[in-house]
Design an enzyme around this catalytic site. Sequence first.
Site, PDB file in Angstrom:
ATOM      1  N   HIS A 123      27.476-106.522   7.987  1.00 26.70           N
ATOM      2  CA  HIS A 123      27.717-106.783   6.167  1.00 26.70           C
ATOM      3  C   HIS A 123      28.104-107.177   5.323  1.00 26.70           C
ATOM      4  CE1 HIS A 123      28.690-102.947   7.975  1.00 26.70           C
ATOM      5  NE2 HIS A 123      27.468-102.642   6.913  1.00 26.70           N
ATOM      6  N   LYS A 140      21.573-104.314  12.686  1.00 24.16           N
ATOM      7  CA  LYS A 140      21.834-103.884  10.918  1.00 24.16           C
ATOM      8  C   LYS A 140      22.812-104.179  10.091  1.00 24.16           C
ATOM      9  CE  LYS A 140      24.471-101.135   7.626  1.00 24.16           C
ATOM     10  NZ  LYS A 140      25.416-100.066   6.948  1.00 24.16           N
ATOM     11  N   LYS A 189       7.007-112.809 -20.288  1.00 19.34           N
ATOM     12  CA  LYS A 189       5.920-112.126 -20.784  1.00 19.34           C
ATOM     13  C   LYS A 189       5.316-113.811 -21.108  1.00 19.34           C
ATOM     14  CE  LYS A 189       6.128-108.113 -23.295  1.00 19.34           C
ATOM     15  NZ  LYS A 189       5.193-107.165 -23.159  1.00 19.34           N
ATOM     16  N   ASP A 245      -0.969-105.838 -24.316  1.00 20.64           N
ATOM     17  CA  ASP A 245       0.115-105.422 -25.217  1.00 20.64           C
ATOM     18  C   ASP A 245      -0.574-104.513 -26.910  1.00 20.64           C
ATOM     19  OD1 ASP A 245       2.445-105.471 -23.670  1.00 20.64           O
ATOM     20  OD2 ASP A 245       3.078-107.206 -24.358  1.00 20.64           O
TER      21      ASP A 245
END
Length: 533
Positions: free
Chosen positions: A144, A171, A315, A353
């Site tokens: 981890h 893992k 955007k 939009d």
Amino acid sequence: MTLGSVSLTSMDLQSTDGMRRNSTLICAPIMAESVDQMLIQMKRAKELGADIAEVRVDFLKNFSPRNDLETLIKQGPLPTLITYRPKWEGGQYDGDENKRQKALQLAMELGADYIDIELKVAQEFYNFIQGKKPEKVKIIVSSHNYECTPSIEDIGDLAVRIQATGADIVKIATTALDITDNARMFHIIANLQVPVIGLVMGERGLMSRVLAAKYGAFLTFGSIEAGVVSAPGQPTIKDLLELYNFRQIGADTKVYGVIGNPVGHSKSPLLYNAAFKHVGFNGIYLPLLVDSVANFISTYSSPDFAGYSYTIPHKEDGLKCCNEVDPIAKEIGAISCMIRRPVDGKLKGYNVDYLGAIKAIEEALALGASNGAPAAVSPLAGKIFVVVGAGGAGKALAYGAYEKGARVVVANRTIGKAKELASKVGGQAITLAELKDFHPEEGTILANATSVGMKPRIEDTLLPQEALKHYALVFDAVYTPKLTTLLREAQEAGNTIVYGTEMLINQAFVQFERFTGLPAPKQLIRDVLARIT
């Protein structure tokens, strides 16, 4: 590194109900202070649809290894993964290491299906058990990293080191500093020749948990309750199964999503995933918390990453990443939708939009008019249309109103941007400070295209309520909450109001059809939106 060249082997599997398209298991972390509470949680996890319970015995108070493990393993309704995580690896246990490893050995003897041992002490543990491992038990060796996601080379080296211990399952959990970090984990999962659990923690790592099924991970984690997680960014079991249709994700599933920052508020995943499932379309739609659009697009260049919706503030940056831009979007200077063409992989940008918002405003005006305008003429024609905000959404609204014959006024914090946009639509520019004293003629429309009033700052509003009396209709592009402070105060002032959800729903119809090539299930989308707002 990019995901343009990762080759995946199809893992389309059939479950007893004929619906399952992957072998990735859902594991529910069980964290409680007593054995009785843990058994209740395990039962709940099974009811929700989990395949495995990760029993975190480091959370137990007064843990009695033999009695508690026997009860949990024998009486638990799900296969068990026993984890006894020490503090030095992010867990709760802070005692003698020898006792901890003895407890894990005991769990194997008592019939646990899986046990988890950390890489740091894996060799010591294997020496400790001296090869005495029941055949049924699989050992997960884990690592981890709570700080970052290392390079592809470093993760690859880590995977080799874990394999070398004799692990049955590898893992690796890392932390996402950027959404592109997930790509390195997908590469490892898809190419390692042993069972892998590969997860990237944090909000930017959510896609690693959902797309684990696409890339063939051994399992992913899903919490029983929202917010009660064993690691940051963990979705709930319910979200995995119901929102993301986890069992139906396959190696060939197309990936779509909404690109924004923030993006956790977006309702789009609820709409599109429900619609995809309804029509049987093999796609998944994710919230994508993106910092750099250019980095995201260059990293996820595979044809399977097939299309995106764009929201604040990306955007305009999205437009810069397109190979081709629809003329309307080019004129507006921003996109709200991007499609990857299957033939050549080129990205085309659109702006829908203005279609969604203008249509909703026109419908509200037509409904409120006693003498409707002729069908060929928009009810916006000739009216003053005040757009607040000169970003991507503001540009779309200004352009859409201009196309319908409205007289556009652009109000923005910086007058320079307001003037630039106003000049493109033959309009007037004012500052936000001037807006409260702007007294337009009767029948004027006010449209908010900023994030003012969006969760969590829901009390914020553009104008004092007194100033709203000058308007006939008020529209707010913000839809979380649905009834913003601006809309509530406008309604109280006697204005017609149009919710941002109306724009969202009209956009959804258009974008769904662009994404899938299929007719949008309009009633289903309306029903879903009504249920969640």
